[in-house]
Write a protein that holds these residues in place. Structure first.
Motif, PDB file in Angstrom:
ATOM      1  N   ARG A 128       0.822  -1.222   0.000  1.00 60.17           N
ATOM      2  CA  ARG A 128       0.000   0.000   0.000  1.00 60.17           C
ATOM      3  C   ARG A 128       0.850   1.263   0.000  1.00 60.17           C
ATOM      4  NH1 ARG A 128      -2.348  -0.163   6.036  1.00 60.17           N
ATOM      5  NH2 ARG A 128      -0.895  -1.850   6.149  1.00 60.17           N
ATOM      6  N   GLN A 133      -1.718  -0.228  -5.362  1.00 58.46           N
ATOM      7  CA  GLN A 133      -2.031   1.164  -5.668  1.00 58.46           C
ATOM      8  C   GLN A 133      -2.276   1.325  -7.174  1.00 58.46           C
ATOM      9  OE1 GLN A 133      -2.468   3.569  -3.235  1.00 58.46           O
ATOM     10  NE2 GLN A 133      -2.408   1.685  -2.035  1.00 58.46           N
ATOM     11  N   GLY A 151      -2.908  -4.505  -1.026  1.00 55.52           N
ATOM     12  CA  GLY A 151      -2.759  -3.058  -0.989  1.00 55.52           C
ATOM     13  C   GLY A 151      -2.292  -2.425  -2.278  1.00 55.52           C
TER      14      GLY A 151
END
Length: 136
Positions: free
Chosen positions: A48, A81, A79
């Motif tokens: 993340r 992105q 996570g």
């Protein structure tokens, strides 16, 4: 440049990747696998805080995943992105802005998708060469 934090929790290794996963990231990723004692079953990777990834960084990540599997680890990456997901989608040939490749394909599935695509492209290139249809 990335930083990688590693924690052991029972039979799991928890790794957190922070920064940009690029061509120079192989050493930092290897350090995670060097920390594996052989008693772990799972490798959970939190990306993340991985803001961006280059194609070279993706190659390091896919190789790292393969090496983790060879050590007998199940790998779960969480996570994802937007930029790394979009890069994965472009490389896999999946059209569309904002394609959630990291959510649609677990890393093992994505790795197989890329490997199959490379084999098809190589076979097509070999066929064209054999037929004398390339300028090489």
């Amino acid at each position: 440049m990335i930083t990688v934090g590693v924690h052991h929790c029972g039979g799991s290794v928890l790794a957190r990747i922070d920064g940009e996963l690029g061509e120079d990231s192989g050493g930092a990723l290897r350090q995670v696998l060097d920390a594996v004692t052989g008693h772990e079953r799972d490798l959970m990777v939190d990306v993340r805080d991985m803001r961006s990834m280059t194609a070279g960084g993706l190659l390091h990540l896919l190789d790292w995943h393969r090496r983790a599997e060879l050590l007998g680890l199940r790998v779960l990456v969480v996570g994802w992105q937007p930029q790394p997901q979009q890069l994965m989608a472009e490389i896999a040939g999946i059209p569309g802005p904002g394609t959630a490749t990291g959510e649609r394909f677990a890393l093992p599935g994505f790795r197989r998708l890329i490997e199959e695509r490379m084999l098809r492209d190589r076979d097509l290139s070999d066929d064209l060469t054999s037929a004398g249809l390339t300028g090489g």
